[in-house]
Design an enzyme around this catalytic site. Structure first.
Site, PDB file in Angstrom:
ATOM      1  N   ASP A  47     -10.626  19.585  19.316  1.00  0.00           N
ATOM      2  CA  ASP A  47     -10.451  18.147  19.614  1.00  0.00           C
ATOM      3  C   ASP A  47     -10.209  17.324  18.354  1.00  0.00           C
ATOM      4  OD1 ASP A  47     -12.865  18.156  18.378  1.00  0.00           O
ATOM      5  OD2 ASP A  47     -14.003  17.241  20.012  1.00  0.00           O
ATOM      6  N   GLN A 107      -5.465  -2.380   0.374  1.00  0.00           N
ATOM      7  CA  GLN A 107      -6.077  -3.388   1.262  1.00  0.00           C
ATOM      8  C   GLN A 107      -7.349  -3.907   0.589  1.00  0.00           C
ATOM      9  OE1 GLN A 107      -6.024  -2.532   5.516  1.00  0.00           O
ATOM     10  NE2 GLN A 107      -4.893  -0.652   5.091  1.00  0.00           N
ATOM     11  N   HIS A 140      -5.541   0.869  -7.488  1.00  0.00           N
ATOM     12  CA  HIS A 140      -4.451  -0.104  -7.330  1.00  0.00           C
ATOM     13  C   HIS A 140      -4.787  -1.411  -8.063  1.00  0.00           C
ATOM     14  CE1 HIS A 140      -1.042  -2.088  -5.643  1.00  0.00           C
ATOM     15  NE2 HIS A 140      -1.803  -2.989  -5.050  1.00  0.00           N
ATOM     16  N   ASP A 179       6.395  -5.683 -11.710  1.00  0.00           N
ATOM     17  CA  ASP A 179       6.013  -6.996 -11.157  1.00  0.00           C
ATOM     18  C   ASP A 179       4.911  -7.588 -12.031  1.00  0.00           C
ATOM     19  OD1 ASP A 179       3.546  -5.805 -10.347  1.00  0.00           O
ATOM     20  OD2 ASP A 179       4.510  -5.061  -8.531  1.00  0.00           O
ATOM     21  N   LYS A 202       9.717 -10.415  -8.837  1.00  0.00           N
ATOM     22  CA  LYS A 202      10.089  -9.970  -7.490  1.00  0.00           C
ATOM     23  C   LYS A 202       9.627 -10.961  -6.437  1.00  0.00           C
ATOM     24  CE  LYS A 202      10.548  -5.128  -8.169  1.00  0.00           C
ATOM     25  NZ  LYS A 202       9.433  -4.391  -8.724  1.00  0.00           N
ATOM     26  N   ARG A 204       8.456 -10.943  -2.377  1.00  0.00           N
ATOM     27  CA  ARG A 204       8.140 -10.132  -1.193  1.00  0.00           C
ATOM     28  C   ARG A 204       8.421 -10.930   0.054  1.00  0.00           C
ATOM     29  NH1 ARG A 204       5.377  -5.427  -2.369  1.00  0.00           N
ATOM     30  NH2 ARG A 204       4.647  -5.372  -4.513  1.00  0.00           N
ATOM     31  N   ASP A 229       4.074   2.093 -13.196  1.00  0.00           N
ATOM     32  CA  ASP A 229       3.449   1.580 -11.970  1.00  0.00           C
ATOM     33  C   ASP A 229       2.235   2.459 -11.658  1.00  0.00           C
ATOM     34  OD1 ASP A 229       3.103  -0.074  -9.795  1.00  0.00           O
ATOM     35  OD2 ASP A 229       5.100   0.219  -8.982  1.00  0.00           O
ATOM     36  N   GLY A 236      10.677   2.794  -2.585  1.00  0.00           N
ATOM     37  CA  GLY A 236      11.540   1.622  -2.431  1.00  0.00           C
ATOM     38  C   GLY A 236      11.400   0.641  -3.592  1.00  0.00           C
ATOM     39  N   THR A 237      10.168   0.321  -3.949  1.00  0.00           N
ATOM     40  CA  THR A 237       9.904  -0.657  -5.005  1.00  0.00           C
ATOM     41  C   THR A 237      10.531  -0.212  -6.326  1.00  0.00           C
ATOM     42  OG1 THR A 237       7.780  -1.044  -3.928  1.00  0.00           O
ATOM     43  CG2 THR A 237       8.023  -1.917  -6.152  1.00  0.00           C
TER      44      THR A 237
HETATM   45  C1  R5P Z   1       2.684  -2.209  -5.268  1.00  0.00           C
HETATM   46  O1  R5P Z   1       1.962  -3.179  -5.466  1.00  0.00           O
HETATM   47  C2  R5P Z   1       2.393  -0.893  -5.875  1.00  0.00           C
HETATM   48  O2  R5P Z   1       2.008  -1.033  -7.214  1.00  0.00           O
HETATM   49  C3  R5P Z   1       3.585   0.049  -5.789  1.00  0.00           C
HETATM   50  O3  R5P Z   1       4.676  -0.504  -6.484  1.00  0.00           O
HETATM   51  C4  R5P Z   1       3.984   0.267  -4.360  1.00  0.00           C
HETATM   52  O4  R5P Z   1       2.863   0.525  -3.595  1.00  0.00           O
HETATM   53  C5  R5P Z   1       4.927   1.421  -4.236  1.00  0.00           C
HETATM   54  O5  R5P Z   1       5.264   1.582  -2.872  1.00  0.00           O
HETATM   55  P1  R5P Z   1       6.690   2.117  -2.463  1.00  0.00           P
HETATM   56  O6  R5P Z   1       6.968   3.317  -3.318  1.00  0.00           O
HETATM   57  O7  R5P Z   1       6.552   2.469  -0.985  1.00  0.00           O
HETATM   58  O8  R5P Z   1       7.685   1.029  -2.664  1.00  0.00           O
END
Ligand code: R5P
Length: 332
Positions: A47, A107, A140, A179, A202, A204, A229, A236-237
């Site tokens: 389960d 989060q 993060h 960023d 950037k 959002r 980063d 994507g970022t």
């Molecule tokens: C954003 O604040 C984080 O530092 C990363 O740039 C982001 O989480 C990367 O996510 P993804 O690769 O999906 O764009």
């Protein structure tokens, strides 16, 4: 070297266990510490409930459990929770959760009404489940440390990545923060590698799509950017950042991030001409197929840092010294 048998005194009380999220990293840490991985049976009931059985006595031992909460995040998190509970109930002297990648970290605050602060919730449930201490790498946001009322050692892969970058020709390089949130990180890289920095501005949209680049502050034309980063998730970022820099006249970019989560379209996005090399660490497992699919992906090991810190915690030695040795003034 730590002996793994339980009969030779205080050192033997260090026991390292691994969940199923990243057995490879746990084995590397065990080898560096000179201990064997502890024996534990983790399985799933039909389960989908998780069941854990520790297969050796851990009474009065200092337990370290290696389990990044990477995808599948909820599964790996729940597995960590039941492991913590099992060790606490088995009378371990202390239980440290070694969570190199801390899922739910994004989060960390309410961005609008009626939202949870899930990073805080995860900190609370790790503590209630039995963690006496947590070790993590490049959260993060560093403030997540404050969500824990127990000791939290926040490590960084900065010097691991910087040492690798030193093997490259950096004569024309510039560190780029993707960023405003990463400017401090970029400054640290700049200091360590003696390089100038640039910053991307950037916007959002709030609909979950990758942010749009609206400006670049700093000189990037004709230069080799190194975009830094914390993580690459869907890519994507970082891909948008690299493309914007090349459009502004730079050479193809190096991308350096601690956590190579690499899900969804990440591999296709990173396989672009604007990307010269992608450097990540093994806080999250990177399967061999991904290295075949993207030959410009380079994975550095974080096991040396983690084993050093685990040994220090177990001996009661300073963890801050690790950063002092690396010339980083980072509070841990
Ligand atoms: C954003 O604040 C984080 O530092 C990363 O740039 C982001 O989480 C990367 O996510 P993804 O690769 O999906 O764009």
């Amino acid at each position: 070297m730590y002996a793994s048998s339980a009969s030779n005194g205080v050192r033997d009380r260090l026991r390292l266990f691994s969940g199923r999220a990243h057995g490879g990293l746990a084995k590397e840490i065990a080898d560096r510490l000179g201990v064997s991985l502890g024996s534990m049976h983790v399985r799933q009931f039909p389960d989908t409930e998780t069941k854990v059985q520790i297969e050796e006595s851990v009474r009065e031992a200092d337990i370290f459990i290696v389990q990044p909460t990477c995808p599948p995040v909820n599964e790996n998190l729940m597995e960590l929770l039941v492991m913590l509970d099992a060790f606490r109930r088995a009378s371990a002297a202390s239980v440290t959760a070694v969570v190199p990648y801390f899922g739910y970290a994004k989060q960390d605050r309410k961005s609008t009404g009626r939202e949870p602060i899930s990073a805080r919730l995860v900190a609370d449930i790790l503590t209630s489940a039995g963690a006496n201490r947590v070790i993590s790498v490049d959260l993060h946001v560093a403030q997540i440390q404050g969500f824990f009322a127990i000791p939290m050692d926040h490590l960084t892969a900065l010097t691991t990545i910087a040492s690798y970058l030193r093997t490259k020709d950096l004569s024309n390089a510039v560190i780029v923060s993707p960023d405003v949130g990463r400017v401090k990180l970029a400054e640290k890289y700049g200091e360590l590698l003696n390089l100038p920095i640039a910053l991307m501005h950037k916007r959002r949209s709030g609909d979950g799509t990758s942010p749009e680049v609206v400006g670049i502050v700093g000189d990037v034309e004709g230069k080799t950017p190194i975009i830094v980063d914390d993580m690459i998730s869907t890519g994507g970022t970082i891909r948008n950042s690299a493309q914007a820099l090349v459009d502004a006249g730079s050479d193809p970019c190096y991308i350096a991030a601690t956590h190579g989560v690499l899900i969804g379209e990440a591999m296709t996005r990173l396989n672009a001409e604007c990307v010269r090399e992608v450097i990540v660490t093994n806080t999250v497992p990177v399967p061999a197929e991904k290295l075949v699919e993207l030959p410009k992906l380079h994975v550095l090991s974080i096991a040396g840092l983690l084993s050093d810190v685990i040994g220090r915690i177990h001996r009661g030695d300073s963890v801050s010294e690790v950063f002092n040795q690396q010339q980083l003034n980072i509070p841990v």
